[in-house]
Design a protein around this motif. Structure first.
Motif, PDB file in Angstrom:
ATOM      1  N   THR A   2       0.843  -1.135  -0.123  1.00  0.00           N
ATOM      2  CA  THR A   2       0.031  -0.010  -0.063  1.00  0.00           C
ATOM      3  C   THR A   2       0.952   1.353   0.070  1.00  0.00           C
ATOM      4  O   THR A   2       1.840   1.270   0.395  1.00  0.00           O
ATOM      5  CB  THR A   2      -0.904  -0.039   1.311  1.00  0.00           C
ATOM      6  OG1 THR A   2      -0.073   0.039   2.311  1.00  0.00           O
ATOM      7  CG2 THR A   2      -2.051  -1.128   1.430  1.00  0.00           C
ATOM      8  N   GLY A   5      -2.064   3.767   2.739  1.00  0.00           N
ATOM      9  CA  GLY A   5      -3.476   3.451   2.991  1.00  0.00           C
ATOM     10  C   GLY A   5      -4.227   2.785   1.497  1.00  0.00           C
ATOM     11  O   GLY A   5      -5.203   2.021   1.858  1.00  0.00           O
ATOM     12  N   GLU A   6      -3.630   2.990   0.459  1.00  0.00           N
ATOM     13  CA  GLU A   6      -4.390   2.487  -0.923  1.00  0.00           C
ATOM     14  C   GLU A   6      -3.330   1.491  -1.596  1.00  0.00           C
ATOM     15  O   GLU A   6      -2.210   1.348  -1.556  1.00  0.00           O
ATOM     16  CB  GLU A   6      -4.502   3.718  -1.636  1.00  0.00           C
ATOM     17  CG  GLU A   6      -5.368   4.803  -1.458  1.00  0.00           C
ATOM     18  CD  GLU A   6      -6.950   4.569  -1.137  1.00  0.00           C
ATOM     19  OE1 GLU A   6      -7.223   3.901  -1.919  1.00  0.00           O
ATOM     20  OE2 GLU A   6      -7.460   4.848  -0.248  1.00  0.00           O
ATOM     21  N   ARG A   7      -4.052   0.605  -1.943  1.00  0.00           N
ATOM     22  CA  ARG A   7      -3.339  -0.435  -2.701  1.00  0.00           C
ATOM     23  C   ARG A   7      -2.684  -0.061  -3.875  1.00  0.00           C
ATOM     24  O   ARG A   7      -3.111   0.985  -4.579  1.00  0.00           O
ATOM     25  CB  ARG A   7      -4.310  -1.572  -3.441  1.00  0.00           C
ATOM     26  CG  ARG A   7      -5.083  -2.243  -2.320  1.00  0.00           C
ATOM     27  CD  ARG A   7      -6.248  -3.299  -2.719  1.00  0.00           C
ATOM     28  NE  ARG A   7      -6.393  -3.472  -4.242  1.00  0.00           N
ATOM     29  CZ  ARG A   7      -6.710  -4.434  -4.877  1.00  0.00           C
ATOM     30  NH1 ARG A   7      -7.304  -5.345  -4.273  1.00  0.00           N
ATOM     31  NH2 ARG A   7      -6.873  -4.569  -6.229  1.00  0.00           N
ATOM     32  N   ALA A   8      -1.420  -0.238  -3.977  1.00  0.00           N
ATOM     33  CA  ALA A   8      -0.336   0.447  -4.928  1.00  0.00           C
ATOM     34  C   ALA A   8       0.416  -0.506  -5.519  1.00  0.00           C
ATOM     35  O   ALA A   8       0.949  -0.217  -6.827  1.00  0.00           O
ATOM     36  CB  ALA A   8       0.630   1.489  -4.245  1.00  0.00           C
TER      37      ALA A   8
END
Length: 58
Positions: A2, A5-8
């Protein structure tokens, strides 16, 4: 993985990446790589007539 906090990102093995991003099989290649026929099914297919004409009831 992430990022803030976001899928990356996704981590894959090189083999999995090649399989997922590689050349797509043609329909014929896909069908030819299907499951192996058991002996009873293969025998039934071989027993069928070579002609496409079938008797039907109305």
């Amino acid at each position: 993985m992430t990022l803030r906090g976001e899928r990356a990102a996704v981590v894959l093995s090189a083999e999995d990446y090649d399989r997922l991003s590689g050349k797509k099989k043609s329909l014929a290649e896909y069908l030819l790589t299907g499951p192996v026929w058991d002996d009873d099914f293969a025998e039934e297919v071989n027993r069928r007539s070579d002609t496409m004409i079938r008797d039907i009831d109305f």
